[in-house]
Design a protein around this motif. Structure first.
Motif, mmCIF file in Angstrom:
data_model
loop_
_atom_site.group_PDB
_atom_site.id
_atom_site.type_symbol
_atom_site.label_atom_id
_atom_site.label_comp_id
_atom_site.label_asym_id
_atom_site.label_seq_id
_atom_site.Cartn_x
_atom_site.Cartn_y
_atom_site.Cartn_z
ATOM 1 N N ASN A 198 30.429 51.947 47.824
ATOM 2 C CA ASN A 198 29.788 51.000 48.778
ATOM 3 C C ASN A 198 30.528 49.816 49.421
ATOM 4 O O ASN A 198 30.976 49.065 48.740
ATOM 5 N N THR A 199 29.870 49.550 50.553
ATOM 6 C CA THR A 199 30.609 48.251 51.179
ATOM 7 C C THR A 199 29.483 47.553 51.790
ATOM 8 O O THR A 199 29.695 46.525 52.582
ATOM 9 N N SER A 200 28.249 47.839 51.795
ATOM 10 C CA SER A 200 27.263 47.019 52.339
ATOM 11 C C SER A 200 25.925 46.749 51.567
ATOM 12 O O SER A 200 25.336 45.433 51.513
ATOM 13 N N LEU A 201 25.573 47.434 50.563
ATOM 14 C CA LEU A 201 24.628 47.215 49.565
ATOM 15 C C LEU A 201 24.881 45.992 48.487
ATOM 16 O O LEU A 201 26.145 46.049 47.818
ATOM 17 N N ALA B 186 42.179 50.643 38.255
ATOM 18 C CA ALA B 186 40.856 50.810 37.976
ATOM 19 C C ALA B 186 39.934 49.356 38.295
ATOM 20 O O ALA B 186 39.015 49.371 39.055
ATOM 21 N N THR B 187 40.540 48.444 38.035
ATOM 22 C CA THR B 187 39.889 46.986 38.090
ATOM 23 C C THR B 187 39.779 46.564 39.533
ATOM 24 O O THR B 187 38.830 46.383 40.434
ATOM 25 N N LEU B 188 41.100 47.233 40.347
ATOM 26 C CA LEU B 188 41.191 46.839 42.042
ATOM 27 C C LEU B 188 40.207 47.606 42.474
ATOM 28 O O LEU B 188 39.592 47.326 43.678
ATOM 29 N N GLN B 189 39.811 49.050 42.118
ATOM 30 C CA GLN B 189 39.111 49.795 42.760
ATOM 31 C C GLN B 189 37.539 49.801 42.220
ATOM 32 O O GLN B 189 36.715 50.327 43.012
ATOM 33 N N SER B 190 37.440 48.756 41.623
ATOM 34 C CA SER B 190 35.806 48.411 41.178
ATOM 35 C C SER B 190 35.090 48.050 42.456
ATOM 36 O O SER B 190 35.693 47.542 43.442
ATOM 37 N N ASN B 191 33.948 48.053 42.239
ATOM 38 C CA ASN B 191 32.727 47.534 43.510
ATOM 39 C C ASN B 191 32.975 46.422 43.501
ATOM 40 O O ASN B 191 32.527 45.450 42.504
ATOM 41 N N HIS B 192 33.345 45.417 44.559
ATOM 42 C CA HIS B 192 33.407 43.982 44.800
ATOM 43 C C HIS B 192 32.231 43.637 45.828
ATOM 44 O O HIS B 192 32.423 42.408 46.240
ATOM 45 N N THR B 193 31.314 44.434 46.357
ATOM 46 C CA THR B 193 30.515 44.193 47.011
ATOM 47 C C THR B 193 28.935 43.838 46.541
ATOM 48 O O THR B 193 28.317 42.780 46.782
ATOM 49 N N LEU B 194 28.796 44.603 45.473
ATOM 50 C CA LEU B 194 27.484 44.147 44.578
ATOM 51 C C LEU B 194 27.687 42.703 44.173
ATOM 52 O O LEU B 194 28.587 42.578 43.517
#
Length: 101
Positions: free
Chosen positions: A8-11, A42-50
């Motif tokens: 996700n990059t928008s929600l 894995a931390t770097l690939q976590s969702n940073h958008t929510l």
């Protein structure tokens, strides 16, 4: 749901308070979504958008622990221009914080 939100990059907000079927495992998966501490990658690939996740919990103690950690991760997403870097600093480089997660 968690798999779909991984890329996700928008929600920016997710409100699941009216979903009775979310188990503790599901809540833990939501936490892992926004801050996976199993490895640096894995931390770097976590969702940073929510920036906010709201979940209804039946057990208040479990809710407090899981939701507090979700809130910490989403607060980083909100307050820092480089949230992946900040999550690395706060969880991977601070062993006490990492142990809590």
């Amino acid at each position: 749901l968690v798999d779909a939100l991984q890329s996700n990059t928008s929600l920016t907000e997710l409100d699941l308070r009216w979903n009775d079927g979310i188990s503790n495992q599901g809540n833990e998966m939501l936490l892992k979504l926004v801050n996976n501490v199993s490895s640096i990658e894995a931390t770097l690939q976590s969702n940073h958008t929510l920036k906010r996740i709201r979940v209804e919990h039946l057990n208040q103690l479990e809710r407090d622990e899981i939701q507090t950690n979700i809130d910490k991760a989403t607060r980083i997403n909100t307050c820092y221009t480089r949230p992946a870097r900040e999550k690395l600093i706060q969880t991977q480089l601070h062993s006490q914080n990492r142990a809590e997660l």
